[in-house]
Motif scaffolding. Structure first.
Motif, PDB file in Angstrom:
ATOM      1  N   GLU A 106      -3.454   3.226  -1.405  1.00  0.00           N
ATOM      2  CA  GLU A 106      -3.781   2.447  -2.598  1.00  0.00           C
ATOM      3  C   GLU A 106      -2.873   1.216  -2.684  1.00  0.00           C
ATOM      4  O   GLU A 106      -1.662   1.320  -2.484  1.00  0.00           O
ATOM      5  CB  GLU A 106      -3.598   3.286  -3.865  1.00  0.00           C
ATOM      6  N   LYS A 107      -3.471   0.077  -2.998  1.00  0.00           N
ATOM      7  CA  LYS A 107      -2.692  -1.148  -3.176  1.00  0.00           C
ATOM      8  C   LYS A 107      -2.002  -1.088  -4.538  1.00  0.00           C
ATOM      9  O   LYS A 107      -2.634  -0.805  -5.554  1.00  0.00           O
ATOM     10  CB  LYS A 107      -3.612  -2.368  -3.100  1.00  0.00           C
ATOM     11  N   ARG A 108      -0.702  -1.339  -4.542  1.00  0.00           N
ATOM     12  CA  ARG A 108       0.101  -1.229  -5.764  1.00  0.00           C
ATOM     13  C   ARG A 108       0.909  -2.502  -5.993  1.00  0.00           C
ATOM     14  O   ARG A 108       1.350  -3.152  -5.045  1.00  0.00           O
ATOM     15  CB  ARG A 108       1.089  -0.061  -5.653  1.00  0.00           C
TER      16      ARG A 108
ATOM     17  N   TYR B  34       0.851  -1.183   0.000  1.00  0.00           N
ATOM     18  CA  TYR B  34       0.000   0.000   0.000  1.00  0.00           C
ATOM     19  C   TYR B  34       0.887   1.232   0.000  1.00  0.00           C
ATOM     20  O   TYR B  34       1.819   1.337   0.786  1.00  0.00           O
ATOM     21  CB  TYR B  34      -0.919   0.002   1.229  1.00  0.00           C
TER      22      TYR B  34
ATOM     23  N   CYS C 124       2.666   4.833  -7.662  1.00  0.00           N
ATOM     24  CA  CYS C 124       2.535   5.052  -6.223  1.00  0.00           C
ATOM     25  C   CYS C 124       2.677   6.531  -5.876  1.00  0.00           C
ATOM     26  O   CYS C 124       3.275   7.301  -6.612  1.00  0.00           O
ATOM     27  CB  CYS C 124       3.561   4.235  -5.450  1.00  0.00           C
TER      28      CYS C 124
END
Length: 187
Positions: free
Chosen positions: A175-177, A170, A186
């Motif tokens: 946000e999950k990346r 995250y 990111c």
């Protein structure tokens, strides 16, 4: 005699253009070979050849073959953002400096991290540095899968692997990346 000289000049001129075309063709072939052979290496993990920070099986050795991150390699990438999270968790980089860009602050923090964990302190995240950081990947819920990077600076962050073995994390905005070498999303 004039005919012989004119014929020799025409032959020399024709040979000249054949050589020019041959040299041009060889140069084009060499250039194409160099471009094709250089593209995959610069576009992916330097040791694994993968475009993502990845692993398989048990996670204890997942980061032993990752790519190079530095001010000149994979400088602007989600893999760099993941590394910056490691630096933050280990107390070497402020939270606000996690941006996925391997600049002078990240290089200096990497040198400090390398000095703290042993090995060469060159500011480049290579195989040895990634491997040492991988020792702090943990399974905190006991299900056998990696879920946390447990930093020594009293901080940790969530990581996981997709079904394909690609690492996710995250970013600062939550946000999950995917930890890719070839792009930066990111924040």
């Amino acid at each position: 005699m004039k005919t012989h000289i004119a014929s020799a000049a025409a032959t020399n001129k024709m040979s000249y253009w054949k050589r020019v075309r041959a040299v041009g063709g060889v140069a084009a072939a060499v250039t194409a070979a160099v471009v094709l052979s250089a593209t995959p290496a610069s576009a992916s993990g330097d040791y694994s050849g993968l475009s993502m920070v990845a692993g398989s099986g048990g996670f204890s050795d997942d980061w032993n073959d990752e790519g190079i991150l530095s001010t000149s390699r994979h400088t602007s990438s989600n893999a760099t953002c993941l590394w910056q999270k490691v630096l933050w968790a280990d107390g070497h980089l402020p939270w606000n400096d996690i941006d996925g860009v391997f600049g002078s602050k990240t290089r200096d923090a990497t040198i400090a991290w390398q000095r703290a964990y042993g090995g060469g302190a060159d500011g480049v995240v290579g195989k040895d540095t990634f491997s040492k950081a991988g020792q702090y990947l943990k399974d905190t819920d006991g299900n056998g899968s990696v879920d946390t990077y447990q930093g020594t600076g009293g901080r940790s962050f969530l990581v996981s692997r997709t079904a394909d073995g690609d690492y996710t994390f995250y970013d600062r905005s939550g946000e999950k990346r995917l930890a890719g070498y070839n792009y930066r999303t990111c924040t």
